[in-house]
Write an enzyme that holds these catalytic residues in place. Sequence first.
Site, PDB file in Angstrom:
ATOM      1  CG  HIS A 913      -1.916  -1.117   1.224  1.00  0.00           C
ATOM      2  ND1 HIS A 913      -2.327  -1.758   2.370  1.00  0.00           N
ATOM      3  CD2 HIS A 913      -2.576  -1.713   0.210  1.00  0.00           C
ATOM      4  CE1 HIS A 913      -3.190  -2.700   2.054  1.00  0.00           C
ATOM      5  NE2 HIS A 913      -3.364  -2.696   0.752  1.00  0.00           N
ATOM      6  CD  GLU A 916      -0.715   0.398   4.664  1.00  0.00           C
ATOM      7  OE1 GLU A 916       0.084  -0.560   4.652  1.00  0.00           O
ATOM      8  OE2 GLU A 916      -1.946   0.253   4.660  1.00  0.00           O
ATOM      9  CG  HIS A1010       0.462  -4.070   5.614  1.00  0.00           C
ATOM     10  ND1 HIS A1010      -0.499  -3.715   4.699  1.00  0.00           N
ATOM     11  CD2 HIS A1010       0.934  -5.267   5.201  1.00  0.00           C
ATOM     12  CE1 HIS A1010      -0.606  -4.649   3.785  1.00  0.00           C
ATOM     13  NE2 HIS A1010       0.267  -5.618   4.073  1.00  0.00           N
ATOM     14  CD  GLU A1095      -1.513  -3.521   9.574  1.00  0.00           C
ATOM     15  OE1 GLU A1095      -1.198  -2.320   9.368  1.00  0.00           O
ATOM     16  OE2 GLU A1095      -2.211  -4.193   8.793  1.00  0.00           O
TER      17      GLU A1095
END
EC number: 3.4.17.-
Length: 1219
Positions: A913, A916, A1010, A1095
């Site tokens: 992504h 990010e 991420h 994350e």
Amino acid sequence: MSKLKVVGEKSLTNSSRVVGLLAQLEKINTDSTESDTARHVTSKILHLAQSQEKTRREMTTKGSTGMEVLLSTLENTKDLQTVLNILSILIELVSSGGGRRASFLVAKGGSQILLQLLMNASKDSPPHEEVMVQTHSILAKIGPKDKKFGVKARVNGALNITLNLVKQHFQNYRLVLPCLQLLRVYCTNSVNSVSLGKNGVVELMFKIIGPFSKKNSGLMKVALDTLAALLKSKTNARRAVDRGYVQVLLTIYVDWHRHDNRHRNMLIRKGILQSLKSVTNIKLGRKAFIDANGMRILYNTSQECLAVRTLDPLVNTSSLIMRKCFPKNRLPLPTIKSSFHFQLPIIPVTGPVAQLYNLPPEVDDVVDESDDNDDIDLEAENEVENEDDLDQSFKNDDIETDINKLRPQQVPGRTIEELKMYEHLFPELVDDFQDYELISKEPKPFVFEGKVRGPIVVPTAGEEVPGNSGNVRKGAAVKEKASPKGEEVKEDGKGHDKTPPWQLGGQNRVATSAHSFNNDLVKALDRITLQNIPSQVASGLTAGMKKDYGLPLTVLSCTKACPHVAKCTSTLFEGRTVHLGKLCCTGVEAEDDEDFESHSSAEQVSSVEASDGPPTLHDPDLYIEIVKNTKSVPEYSEVAYPDYFGHIPPPFKEPILERPYGVQRTKIAQDIERLIHQNDIIDRVVYDLDNPNNTTPEEGDILKFNSKFESGNLRKVIQIRKSEYDLILNSDINSNHYHQWFYFEVSGMRPGVAYRFNIINCEKSNSQFNYGMQPLMYSVQEALNARPWWIRMGTDICYYKNHFSRSSVAAGGQKGKSYYTITFTVVFPHKDDVCYFAYHYPYTYSTLQMHLQKLESAHNPQQIYFRKDVLCETLSGNSCPLVTITAMPESSYYEHICQFRTRPYIFLSARVHPGETNASWVMKGTLEYLMSNSPTAQSLREAYIFKIVPMLNPDGVINGNHRCSLSGEDLNRQWQSPNPELHPTIYHAKGLLQYLAAVKRLPLVYCDYHGHSRKKNVFMYGCSIKETVWHTHDNTASCDVVEDMGYRTLPKILSHIAPAFCMSSCSFVVEKSKESTARVVVWREIGVQRSYTMESTLCGCDQGRYKGLQIGTRELEEMGAKFCVGLLRLKRLTSPLEYNLPSNLLDFENDLIESSCKVTSPTTYVLDEDEPRFLEEVDYSAESNDELEVELAENTGDYEPSAQDEALSDSEVSRTHPI
């Protein structure tokens, strides 16, 4: 002591008397002739109930038959006084016991008996007033506790009885008050509300309410509450609008506002606003409110209330009504599709991209004509609750419950012949290293030399000594070929061949300083362009630097003609010579040696390059050369200053911003002023990607904007007021949404002026900007003054729903949705500075390529096996790098080669992504640690072979997308069936993993890095059959599942050693909707048990050492390094026999990275793997709604693994560090 005993006996006597009286009353029920006795007994019970709390408690205690006796007597008696006595007893019971006693009465059938009593009493002519007063009072108290009360009342005909009583006894306030209270309860049923409206109850309420009066204020309050409940019905709301009652309500409100000087009647004023709030839920009501000048009235009255804190409920409700009634505006764009277009090689048959391509050109995709129709209730204050309810019911459906589907089943996917195309990317499995110059060495004991060296020994981008940025020292080994058979090493002019760069510490350092630059330099430096690069920039910086960077043959060269290259003869500044090297190396003073590499400290910047350290990774000259070969859809020719200068972490902590009270309603009030004071609005377009001919007026007070550089995202800017600007972000290419990432340049500012920036087309329903996160700013002037870093900037930050309408095309088919605004205020410190703003720390594709080349040129080829291959080409022709890192074999002997080839694989990926960017900073920390000279890094390389795809979505990163690639699709939803033409990076990354599975070399760990926009800390998502089944609440099925708990080991290790990591935020649940994500596919199809998504927060931490601090690149890079240390400890746990790591080495490493993180075992279920539910307490309307909000409780399970599951042999892991 005797006194206490007497009291006890007295209480016992009273209780016994109640029991005896109730028993006597029960006997009387069988003989209707003893009415006098019943009257006497109920009178005594009433006396006891009024005087003794114990009596009331005993009669409503579970198992007591007292309530049944009273209700039975009430149902059967004909004696009026007995009825009144029992009604009085019931009032005493429900008045003092709260909701529990009212529910107890309902459970005993009290609602039906009392409604029947009401029917019977109404037949008397005239009805007995006291019976009616008491019956209505009790029903008003117990009605809300009976879910079927509305239906019971309608079936018994109680609605008309109550309404007629009000009409017939309009002046009898004692009777009317309980009747209105019961009418309010009736109206909670929508059918009842419509029925009462048809019978004139709305008109009746407006006869009761009126202008300011000191009389009967209690009655007016109840009447307003009843009216607000009635107007929640669309039918009643239309009736009120048709009769002009919106204007009446506004007039009454103004009258009460003016006369209630002591604010004693705030509840009445709030009741009027609640009625306005209900009637404006329909389009006609909103129009009537606007026509009656309601916006100006509520704006003026709410501004007058701001000075009194106790009036905040009035201000908040007024703000909510005005937000709802603010006319929906069209987003000022020709289309919501991206300003840039990329023609896909094939068009998908289904999905959002197919819909986008099939949309007729004449369709207006910005707004829908039906967006504001009457079938849509725009109840903004209830949106979050409603969405939560939907999600709550969706959660259980989304959890995969089929154990057979949950069990990992390796799926070959492609044949062995097809997978052979990846053989050349695994030369380490076949190379015999006969042509390499290897040094056989004995393991050396680690000797502590007095310098504390942290896990990361490769300096970060910007850890530079003045003048040594990017210089390759004399004798540096420059790799010319990426052949597995060896590397050619250049000799310098003096014949010093093969002198490795790590042995050359302080040679060729050039001292430079930027303090001689004055402020007008920034004015001259509008921006760096590729067409405008002098042939020798930073000459002072690059003394002795070799211009031939020796790109590996595996790196695809740009075949596109570059006409601008021939034009690079003009100088950057006419009439003067400027060395750009000084701009990014500005004399940052070195710290003491003992603090040199203390990356875990947030209080100081790591010093610049040590005498024996590797070269810095940032090289402005090299960056420019790489950018020239980077292919973007808009064909960018400019370079942003921060990407050219580089970034070093600031030497100070950046705490999570405390949000001032009332900041959001203040911003909303300023937005409402746009409608009220339209003449004050400038409405001037100052930047527009859709109109290249648009020019910014050359006025001194107008800011200039730009985003035409790599990773930039800003589509349009409109000046609203002198120092306020609305900003619109560009959609992801081949998409019409995903507006979150921004990166743009601002110039032409004046110091001391508070500039407000509003990004008005955001789509998420909430953001960490509401919880202390700040955007990032980079000042060129500050960089010239030896402060080249991104800093958190901005005040009065909030995120809220605005008045710009989203079309159903942009909202996935949903109508009536609105965009959201990020607003922040900035005071610039310098005049005419050039500043950059970003959603998070930018990390471009060109930056990655530069870092990889610098790592490649600086490593020790005799110690580190490093390869940089090209996995594939992206849709726009950029190369997707694949990195292999491990330790070189000790020698070419069979035993050493065998050990080399049998090392387990670790597969890492990041940046699927584009928005990010923190994932890339974590990956940078991982790469630098793996390439560092520390003994633990060498042990790690000797333990594993690392295959790393550091950027899975290069095209998205380059073109400033937030989530998608050029295909317009989220690549992390394509892992199940990637298309080689539309999703080449995913197709080939999956192919690498399938190849490893086919050759029986399954990775020990797969982790996809991420970033997370709605939670704090760093955490992991993994995959577990047992924990997934457990969340379905099928405990039996969960107990039958036998599962290796190894998937929890790495997260638990990280929770001990990484300060930013939070175990309690980790989740191991597998959802149906995530079956196409990397984490689930690699676990289910490839068969990797330890398959994770890691994350990292975009905001900051709320636990551990960094609690209360916003996350920075230092902490992110540290997380990447700690991940590596965690893998080393995982190796020790998984292979205790074959892996003989000296314990003193790990103990020393532990001392360096020790943290105080609390470890908890429960897993947290989250709805969405990449953007899970926002689990913190949400005050969505942010002081704009004073009603009780439904709390979003964190859905944390209490799954506790068994003792066997939890057993970890590593004592260091099992140790708990209290906070």
